[in-house]
Write a protein that holds these residues in place. Sequence first.
Motif, PDB file in Angstrom:
ATOM      1  N   VAL A 147       0.842  -1.215   0.000  1.00 20.43           N
ATOM      2  CA  VAL A 147       0.000   0.000   0.000  1.00 20.43           C
ATOM      3  C   VAL A 147       0.870   1.254   0.000  1.00 20.43           C
ATOM      4  CG1 VAL A 147      -1.742   1.317   1.299  1.00 20.43           C
ATOM      5  CG2 VAL A 147      -1.958  -1.157   1.100  1.00 20.43           C
ATOM      6  N   ALA A 148       2.023   1.201   0.684  1.00 17.82           N
ATOM      7  CA  ALA A 148       2.911   2.370   0.788  1.00 17.82           C
ATOM      8  C   ALA A 148       3.980   2.391  -0.307  1.00 17.82           C
ATOM      9  CB  ALA A 148       3.586   2.370   2.163  1.00 17.82           C
ATOM     10  N   LEU A 149       3.811   1.578  -1.350  1.00 14.74           N
ATOM     11  CA  LEU A 149       4.857   1.431  -2.366  1.00 14.74           C
ATOM     12  C   LEU A 149       5.113   2.725  -3.142  1.00 14.74           C
ATOM     13  CD1 LEU A 149       6.693  -0.878  -3.209  1.00 14.74           C
ATOM     14  CD2 LEU A 149       5.046  -1.510  -4.954  1.00 14.74           C
ATOM     15  N   ARG A 150       4.063   3.536  -3.305  1.00 10.25           N
ATOM     16  CA  ARG A 150       4.268   4.853  -3.955  1.00 10.25           C
ATOM     17  C   ARG A 150       4.747   5.818  -2.889  1.00 10.25           C
ATOM     18  NH1 ARG A 150      -0.447   7.175  -7.862  1.00 10.25           N
ATOM     19  NH2 ARG A 150       1.032   8.727  -8.581  1.00 10.25           N
ATOM     20  N   ARG A 151       6.045   5.840  -2.707  1.00 13.15           N
ATOM     21  CA  ARG A 151       6.616   6.543  -1.548  1.00 13.15           C
ATOM     22  C   ARG A 151       6.371   8.055  -1.577  1.00 13.15           C
ATOM     23  NH1 ARG A 151      10.298   2.153  -2.333  1.00 13.15           N
ATOM     24  NH2 ARG A 151      11.354   3.154  -4.060  1.00 13.15           N
ATOM     25  N   ASP A 152       6.238   8.610  -2.775  1.00 11.51           N
ATOM     26  CA  ASP A 152       6.080  10.066  -2.887  1.00 11.51           C
ATOM     27  C   ASP A 152       4.610  10.490  -2.922  1.00 11.51           C
ATOM     28  OD1 ASP A 152       5.603   8.770  -5.229  1.00 11.51           O
ATOM     29  OD2 ASP A 152       6.577  10.244  -6.537  1.00 11.51           O
ATOM     30  N   HIS A 153       3.711   9.546  -2.641  1.00 10.05           N
ATOM     31  CA  HIS A 153       2.277   9.827  -2.756  1.00 10.05           C
ATOM     32  C   HIS A 153       1.671   9.877  -1.356  1.00 10.05           C
ATOM     33  CE1 HIS A 153      -1.924   9.046  -4.337  1.00 10.05           C
ATOM     34  NE2 HIS A 153      -1.472   9.940  -5.196  1.00 10.05           N
ATOM     35  N   THR A 154       1.257  11.067  -0.925  1.00 14.54           N
ATOM     36  CA  THR A 154       0.820  11.239   0.473  1.00 14.54           C
ATOM     37  C   THR A 154      -0.439  10.431   0.792  1.00 14.54           C
ATOM     38  OG1 THR A 154      -0.303  13.259  -0.216  1.00 14.54           O
ATOM     39  CG2 THR A 154       1.848  13.514   0.811  1.00 14.54           C
ATOM     40  N   VAL A 155      -1.373  10.331  -0.181  1.00 17.30           N
ATOM     41  CA  VAL A 155      -2.635   9.612   0.063  1.00 17.30           C
ATOM     42  C   VAL A 155      -2.354   8.122   0.301  1.00 17.30           C
ATOM     43  CG1 VAL A 155      -4.900   9.026  -0.876  1.00 17.30           C
ATOM     44  CG2 VAL A 155      -3.929  11.273  -1.329  1.00 17.30           C
ATOM     45  N   ALA A 156      -1.437   7.556  -0.488  1.00 22.21           N
ATOM     46  CA  ALA A 156      -1.087   6.144  -0.324  1.00 22.21           C
ATOM     47  C   ALA A 156      -0.400   5.905   1.014  1.00 22.21           C
ATOM     48  CB  ALA A 156      -0.187   5.692  -1.473  1.00 22.21           C
ATOM     49  N   THR A 157       0.463   6.837   1.408  1.00 23.80           N
ATOM     50  CA  THR A 157       1.158   6.709   2.699  1.00 23.80           C
ATOM     51  C   THR A 157       0.170   6.777   3.856  1.00 23.80           C
ATOM     52  OG1 THR A 157       2.995   7.880   1.656  1.00 23.80           O
ATOM     53  CG2 THR A 157       3.120   7.573   4.033  1.00 23.80           C
ATOM     54  N   GLU A 158      -0.799   7.691   3.731  1.00 20.99           N
ATOM     55  CA  GLU A 158      -1.839   7.813   4.769  1.00 20.99           C
ATOM     56  C   GLU A 158      -2.677   6.525   4.851  1.00 20.99           C
ATOM     57  OE1 GLU A 158      -5.993  10.238   5.589  1.00 20.99           O
ATOM     58  OE2 GLU A 158      -4.618  11.010   4.077  1.00 20.99           O
ATOM     59  N   GLN A 236      -9.423   3.309  -1.498  1.00 19.62           N
ATOM     60  CA  GLN A 236      -9.323   4.577  -2.231  1.00 19.62           C
ATOM     61  C   GLN A 236      -7.890   5.105  -2.240  1.00 19.62           C
ATOM     62  OE1 GLN A 236     -11.839   7.723  -0.749  1.00 19.62           O
ATOM     63  NE2 GLN A 236     -11.198   9.180  -2.318  1.00 19.62           N
ATOM     64  N   GLY A 237      -7.195   4.984  -1.114  1.00 13.02           N
ATOM     65  CA  GLY A 237      -5.872   5.598  -0.984  1.00 13.02           C
ATOM     66  C   GLY A 237      -4.751   4.803  -1.624  1.00 13.02           C
ATOM     67  N   ALA A 238      -4.855   3.481  -1.618  1.00  8.34           N
ATOM     68  CA  ALA A 238      -3.781   2.648  -2.170  1.00  8.34           C
ATOM     69  C   ALA A 238      -3.718   2.809  -3.687  1.00  8.34           C
ATOM     70  CB  ALA A 238      -4.036   1.186  -1.819  1.00  8.34           C
ATOM     71  N   PRO A 239      -2.520   2.637  -4.274  1.00 10.25           N
ATOM     72  CA  PRO A 239      -2.456   2.588  -5.745  1.00 10.25           C
ATOM     73  C   PRO A 239      -3.408   1.500  -6.247  1.00 10.25           C
ATOM     74  CG  PRO A 239      -0.248   2.591  -4.764  1.00 10.25           C
ATOM     75  CD  PRO A 239      -1.220   2.437  -3.642  1.00 10.25           C
ATOM     76  N   THR A 240      -4.110   1.756  -7.349  1.00 12.78           N
ATOM     77  CA  THR A 240      -5.181   0.844  -7.782  1.00 12.78           C
ATOM     78  C   THR A 240      -4.678  -0.578  -7.997  1.00 12.78           C
ATOM     79  OG1 THR A 240      -6.200   2.751  -8.843  1.00 12.78           O
ATOM     80  CG2 THR A 240      -7.118   0.616  -9.389  1.00 12.78           C
ATOM     81  N   ALA A 241      -3.435  -0.725  -8.477  1.00 18.31           N
ATOM     82  CA  ALA A 241      -2.871  -2.071  -8.677  1.00 18.31           C
ATOM     83  C   ALA A 241      -2.792  -2.827  -7.357  1.00 18.31           C
ATOM     84  CB  ALA A 241      -1.489  -1.966  -9.309  1.00 18.31           C
ATOM     85  N   VAL A 242      -2.491  -2.101  -6.279  1.00 17.01           N
ATOM     86  CA  VAL A 242      -2.382  -2.716  -4.948  1.00 17.01           C
ATOM     87  C   VAL A 242      -3.776  -2.951  -4.359  1.00 17.01           C
ATOM     88  CG1 VAL A 242      -1.485  -2.402  -2.600  1.00 17.01           C
ATOM     89  CG2 VAL A 242      -0.109  -1.687  -4.577  1.00 17.01           C
ATOM     90  N   THR A 243      -4.704  -2.019  -4.625  1.00 24.97           N
ATOM     91  CA  THR A 243      -6.093  -2.216  -4.183  1.00 24.97           C
ATOM     92  C   THR A 243      -6.616  -3.543  -4.700  1.00 24.97           C
ATOM     93  OG1 THR A 243      -6.484   0.172  -4.241  1.00 24.97           O
ATOM     94  CG2 THR A 243      -8.421  -1.234  -4.205  1.00 24.97           C
ATOM     95  N   LEU A 244      -6.314  -3.833  -5.966  1.00 28.98           N
ATOM     96  CA  LEU A 244      -6.749  -5.097  -6.573  1.00 28.98           C
ATOM     97  C   LEU A 244      -6.140  -6.288  -5.845  1.00 28.98           C
ATOM     98  CD1 LEU A 244      -8.192  -6.690  -8.738  1.00 28.98           C
ATOM     99  CD2 LEU A 244      -6.327  -6.188 -10.312  1.00 28.98           C
ATOM    100  N   MET A 245      -4.857  -6.167  -5.476  1.00 30.71           N
ATOM    101  CA  MET A 245      -4.185  -7.288  -4.776  1.00 30.71           C
ATOM    102  C   MET A 245      -4.788  -7.554  -3.401  1.00 30.71           C
ATOM    103  SD  MET A 245      -0.139  -6.937  -5.533  1.00 30.71           S
ATOM    104  CE  MET A 245       0.475  -6.799  -7.195  1.00 30.71           C
ATOM    105  N   ILE A 246      -5.069  -6.485  -2.649  1.00 28.72           N
ATOM    106  CA  ILE A 246      -5.582  -6.709  -1.286  1.00 28.72           C
ATOM    107  C   ILE A 246      -7.080  -6.988  -1.273  1.00 28.72           C
ATOM    108  CG2 ILE A 246      -3.760  -5.401  -0.120  1.00 28.72           C
ATOM    109  CD1 ILE A 246      -5.628  -3.042   0.082  1.00 28.72           C
ATOM    110  N   MET A 301     -16.841   3.168  -3.838  1.00 27.18           N
ATOM    111  CA  MET A 301     -18.121   2.482  -4.009  1.00 27.18           C
ATOM    112  C   MET A 301     -17.919   0.961  -4.011  1.00 27.18           C
ATOM    113  SD  MET A 301     -20.678   2.351  -7.251  1.00 27.18           S
ATOM    114  CE  MET A 301     -20.044   0.750  -7.749  1.00 27.18           C
ATOM    115  N   LEU A 302     -16.883   0.497  -4.717  1.00 29.83           N
ATOM    116  CA  LEU A 302     -16.597  -0.945  -4.749  1.00 29.83           C
ATOM    117  C   LEU A 302     -16.138  -1.455  -3.385  1.00 29.83           C
ATOM    118  CD1 LEU A 302     -14.877  -1.248  -8.254  1.00 29.83           C
ATOM    119  CD2 LEU A 302     -17.097  -2.183  -7.585  1.00 29.83           C
ATOM    120  N   ALA A 303     -15.523  -0.570  -2.591  1.00 28.76           N
ATOM    121  CA  ALA A 303     -15.124  -0.951  -1.230  1.00 28.76           C
ATOM    122  C   ALA A 303     -16.361  -1.229  -0.372  1.00 28.76           C
ATOM    123  CB  ALA A 303     -14.281   0.155  -0.597  1.00 28.76           C
ATOM    124  N   TYR A 304     -17.327  -0.322  -0.416  1.00 32.03           N
ATOM    125  CA  TYR A 304     -18.566  -0.548   0.345  1.00 32.03           C
ATOM    126  C   TYR A 304     -19.349  -1.729  -0.224  1.00 32.03           C
ATOM    127  CZ  TYR A 304     -18.091   3.596   3.259  1.00 32.03           C
ATOM    128  OH  TYR A 304     -17.650   4.494   4.190  1.00 32.03           O
TER     129      TYR A 304
END
Length: 497
Positions: A147-158, A236-246, A301-304
Amino acid sequence: MMDNTSLAAVGPEILLLAMACVIALVDLGVKTKLRNVTYWLTMLTLAAVALYTGSMASDGTTSYGFGRMVVNDSMGNWLKCFASLAMMVCLVYGRPYAGDRDMLRGGELFTLAMFALLGIFVMISGNNFLVIYLGLELLTLSSYALVALRRDHTVATEAAMKYFVLGAMASGFLLYGLSMLYGATGSLEIGTVFKIIGSGQVKHQVLVFGLVFIVAGLAFKLGAAPFHMWIPDVYQGAPTAVTLMIGSAPELAAFAIAVRLLVEGMLPLAIDWQQMLVVLAVASLFIGNLAAIAQNNLKRMLAYSTIGQMGFVLLGLASGVVNGVATPEAMRTAYSASMFYIVTYVLTTLASFGIILLLAREGFESEEISDLAGLNQRSPLYAAIMSICLFSLAGIPPMVGFYAKLAVLQALLQSGSVFYIGLAVFAVVMSLVAAFYYIRVVKVMYFDSPITATTVAAPADVRVVLTLNGALVLVLGILPGGLMALCAQAIVKMLGS
């Protein structure tokens, strides 16, 4: 005790671990932007593991290794096979996206995905509380890093921080519950715990106290309300590729440990844990589907939607024992319906997130529902695949989601209990509510004017896999018998062992 049986029982895990280490070393010499060598080595490994576990599952025998700490059975091997295939599909869909966002500077995406899959395998194979927990920790620690793989992306880090804090709390719940059970029974082995609970020598209150914490931990991993807080933010916050994995393969592992702990370990306490699962299922169906209506972000929406879908899985798990009587037929119907549901849900999720990944471009995330406007005019094929997935999630025939929901409803109705029939009616009403927000997305794709005139381009491997993925959602809905029989057979063998 180490012997050939023990090594054979963990053969797929050994192959996966060895190749993850080899690929991590090989990647040090790879310089291409899309890490071609690393990618193809990973894909070959996952394909080999899928074939290995599939052949073991077809064999149908059940064996134990390392002093009964791990179990090698048909249900576990099929779930491992499906998890391997799901991870392959995730990497096919996710590599172009990750390459555009500088997430492939090293091969971490591939090695972490393999270690996450190893954690899934260990969870599925666990016949001992500590083995299950070790697998869970390996999966969750790999997931936090992904989830934190995009190190320069604040939303992913959060998102990674939220996931870490809430995940640690849920792991603590599960570990505390398991320690209570160990204290009460004096054993960590699931089969022995089952026998001791069945003997009636342990105080019921102590067992139920531990059970509450175990169910809470499992509910978090499945993403059931009210333990769902992490899902919308992380999706929502994770990079979409990682969202798919988790959001795909780990659901299979969560289902496996729920069956291992509750059915194989604590079936004599079914009257207690089924009540808890019913409460979680009702809350998940209600909160997930109503909250999804208000969302404009597609990933959220897909999360809910996931929370609502897990309500159906829990209803299946909660209907195996009726009025304290555990009949083989009722358990087979209920647990195989749940297994079928989770497998087909993962299949549908892969394709729906695959479309979101496909529409994302360098510097642009296709996350809002409005980003799909006029997709049918830009690419009729991808609009059709997304529609098939959304109709399947809504439970509209002839998609596979309809048959999955029908199987769970049949398990509820066959109990003959007025309460369970009421639950089935509630589930149908919530499905009607869910149909609104799924069909809204279809309306946007087909009837709204496109925001951009650019056509949707995709690499050949993504195009082929996505088309096959969408076709499977449709074909399995028309011909569900094979997969349903496979799930039923796996559950019967698991119950028999």
